[in-house]
Design a protein around this motif. Sequence first.
Motif, PDB file in Angstrom:
ATOM      1  N   TRP A  24      -1.750  -5.517  -9.744  1.00 50.05           N
ATOM      2  CA  TRP A  24      -1.145  -5.366  -8.416  1.00 50.05           C
ATOM      3  C   TRP A  24      -2.175  -5.147  -7.305  1.00 50.05           C
ATOM      4  CZ3 TRP A  24       2.867  -1.301 -10.538  1.00 50.05           C
ATOM      5  CH2 TRP A  24       3.772  -1.963 -11.376  1.00 50.05           C
ATOM      6  N   VAL A  25      -3.335  -4.605  -7.622  1.00 50.80           N
ATOM      7  CA  VAL A  25      -4.326  -4.317  -6.575  1.00 50.80           C
ATOM      8  C   VAL A  25      -5.592  -5.168  -6.747  1.00 50.80           C
ATOM      9  CG1 VAL A  25      -5.681  -2.522  -5.439  1.00 50.80           C
ATOM     10  CG2 VAL A  25      -3.448  -1.947  -6.423  1.00 50.80           C
TER      11      VAL A  25
ATOM     12  N   ALA B  73      -2.846  -1.547 -12.196  1.00 52.38           N
ATOM     13  CA  ALA B  73      -3.838  -1.510 -11.112  1.00 52.38           C
ATOM     14  C   ALA B  73      -4.585  -2.838 -11.022  1.00 52.38           C
ATOM     15  CB  ALA B  73      -4.813  -0.353 -11.349  1.00 52.38           C
TER      16      ALA B  73
ATOM     17  N   LEU C 288      -5.533  -8.966  -5.955  1.00 44.83           N
ATOM     18  CA  LEU C 288      -5.467  -9.434  -4.560  1.00 44.83           C
ATOM     19  C   LEU C 288      -6.704 -10.271  -4.240  1.00 44.83           C
ATOM     20  CD1 LEU C 288      -4.209  -6.155  -2.870  1.00 44.83           C
ATOM     21  CD2 LEU C 288      -2.926  -8.292  -3.008  1.00 44.83           C
TER      22      LEU C 288
ATOM     23  N   ALA D 197       0.831  -1.211   0.000  1.00 45.89           N
ATOM     24  CA  ALA D 197       0.000   0.000   0.000  1.00 45.89           C
ATOM     25  C   ALA D 197       0.865   1.261   0.000  1.00 45.89           C
ATOM     26  CB  ALA D 197      -0.924  -0.016   1.220  1.00 45.89           C
TER      27      ALA D 197
ATOM     28  N   SER E  58      -8.877  -6.549   0.941  1.00 49.59           N
ATOM     29  CA  SER E  58      -8.740  -7.628  -0.041  1.00 49.59           C
ATOM     30  C   SER E  58      -7.815  -8.718   0.485  1.00 49.59           C
ATOM     31  CB  SER E  58      -8.173  -7.077  -1.362  1.00 49.59           C
ATOM     32  OG  SER E  58      -9.101  -6.226  -1.985  1.00 49.59           O
TER      33      SER E  58
ATOM     34  N   VAL F 279      -8.361   4.419 -10.346  1.00 48.54           N
ATOM     35  CA  VAL F 279      -7.006   4.500  -9.789  1.00 48.54           C
ATOM     36  C   VAL F 279      -6.207   5.607 -10.463  1.00 48.54           C
ATOM     37  CG1 VAL F 279      -4.807   3.277  -9.631  1.00 48.54           C
ATOM     38  CG2 VAL F 279      -6.919   2.109  -9.010  1.00 48.54           C
TER      39      VAL F 279
ATOM     40  N   VAL G  42      -5.813   4.234  -0.651  1.00 46.85           N
ATOM     41  CA  VAL G  42      -4.975   3.114  -1.091  1.00 46.85           C
ATOM     42  C   VAL G  42      -5.063   1.963  -0.084  1.00 46.85           C
ATOM     43  CG1 VAL G  42      -2.592   2.388  -1.502  1.00 46.85           C
ATOM     44  CG2 VAL G  42      -3.403   4.549  -2.437  1.00 46.85           C
TER      45      VAL G  42
ATOM     46  N   TYR H  45      -0.643 -12.720  -3.014  1.00 49.35           N
ATOM     47  CA  TYR H  45      -1.658 -13.004  -4.037  1.00 49.35           C
ATOM     48  C   TYR H  45      -2.079 -14.479  -3.959  1.00 49.35           C
ATOM     49  CZ  TYR H  45      -0.124  -8.510  -5.830  1.00 49.35           C
ATOM     50  OH  TYR H  45       0.185  -7.177  -5.949  1.00 49.35           O
TER      51      TYR H  45
ATOM     52  N   TRP I 233       2.539   1.622  -3.405  1.00 53.22           N
ATOM     53  CA  TRP I 233       1.576   2.024  -4.439  1.00 53.22           C
ATOM     54  C   TRP I 233       1.201   3.502  -4.274  1.00 53.22           C
ATOM     55  CZ3 TRP I 233       0.418   0.936  -9.046  1.00 53.22           C
ATOM     56  CH2 TRP I 233      -0.816   1.167  -9.610  1.00 53.22           C
TER      57      TRP I 233
ATOM     58  N   LEU J 132      -8.211   0.118  -0.508  1.00 50.67           N
ATOM     59  CA  LEU J 132      -8.207  -0.759  -1.677  1.00 50.67           C
ATOM     60  C   LEU J 132      -7.428  -2.044  -1.411  1.00 50.67           C
ATOM     61  CD1 LEU J 132      -7.550   1.801  -4.598  1.00 50.67           C
ATOM     62  CD2 LEU J 132      -9.725   0.805  -3.911  1.00 50.67           C
ATOM     63  N   VAL J 133      -6.379  -1.968  -0.584  1.00 55.16           N
ATOM     64  CA  VAL J 133      -5.471  -3.104  -0.421  1.00 55.16           C
ATOM     65  C   VAL J 133      -5.847  -3.992   0.766  1.00 55.16           C
ATOM     66  CG1 VAL J 133      -3.082  -3.758   0.114  1.00 55.16           C
ATOM     67  CG2 VAL J 133      -3.542  -1.950  -1.566  1.00 55.16           C
TER      68      VAL J 133
END
Length: 289
Positions: free
Chosen positions: A146-147, A143, A150, A9, A286, A163, A279, A68, A12, A282-283
Motif C-alpha cells: 500500500w505504501v 506496508a 506507490l 495517508a 512518492s 512502519v 505517514v 499506483y 493509513w 512516506l506517501v
Amino acid sequence: MKLLPAYLALWWFCMGLSLGALANLWVHNLTGGAWGEPIREPLLRLARALPWLALLFIPVLIALPALYPWADPAEHARWSGEVARPGFKSVWLQPGFFIARSVVYLALWVVLGWLTTRQAYMRSQRFSAAALLVYAVTGTLAAIDWVMSLMPLWYSTAFGLLVLVGQGLAGLSAAIVLAAARGPRLVFGDLGNLVLVYVLTWAYLAFTQYLVIWAGNLPHEIAWYVPRVQTGWAAVAVALIAGHFFVPLLVLLSRDAKEAPRVLRGLAWSLLALHLVDVCWLVFPSVAA
C-alpha cells in the motif's frame, strides 16, 4: 488527484493507531507488568475501530489506477521495463492479486481484533504470540503493497519493520493520551521507558535504511529519497528528526519527566502529530514523483 493520496495517508495513519494498539496489547499479554493495565481499555477502544477502517479502504481499491502507477495501463509503460524484472514483481503487482491480498490482510486483522476483545483470548499468551507473528508478516506485506509500491521500482528490506515500529509507537501514544489522567505516576515511568524504546528503534531503522541506500547509491533506490531531500520535503525530514527523535530522547532521559503524566501526555500528543507527518512524508512525495 491530490485528494486520493491525502485519503490514503489519513486512512493509513488511523489504521496504524488500531494495529499499533493491538500490538501493544499482545506484547503486554506476553510480558505482563503493571504498565499495561491503565492503558488496556484505551488500547481495546482503539482496536474496536478496525472493522470500520477496513471498510474505509474500499475507495482506495476502487481508485487503484489513480494512485499506483503499476495499476494504470497508461502509466505502466513508464515502469514496465523494470517491473518485468524480476518476473515475480510483474506477477505481484497485478490489480486482482493486490485486491485479494488486501482483503486477506484486512480480514485477518478484523478477526484478530475481534478475538482480542473476547474473554477467552483477551489475555491468552499463546494467542498473543500467534497474533503478533501474523501481524508482523501481514503488516510488513501491507506496508510494501500500500505504501512502498506507490513507487514500484523502489524497495527497502527495513521499510516494513520501520512502519510496524511507527505504528506501535502511535498506538501507545494514543493510549497514553487517553489514559494519562487516571494512571499512577510510577506506571507512567514504565510507559515513558517503552516510548523511549520505540523512539530509539524507529530512529535506528530510519537511519540504517538511509545509510544503506546512500552507501549503495543505486538509481532505483535513491530515487525514493530524491524528492524527499531535494525539495521542500527536506524541511519535513528535519522536523521528523528533531521532533520524532531528539526532542523525545531529551525529554525521556529525565526520570521526573517520564513519571509526570502531564509531560508524558504532551509528548504523546506531539508524537501522534509527528506520526501523521511521517505517514504524509512516506506517501505524498512518492505520488508526486
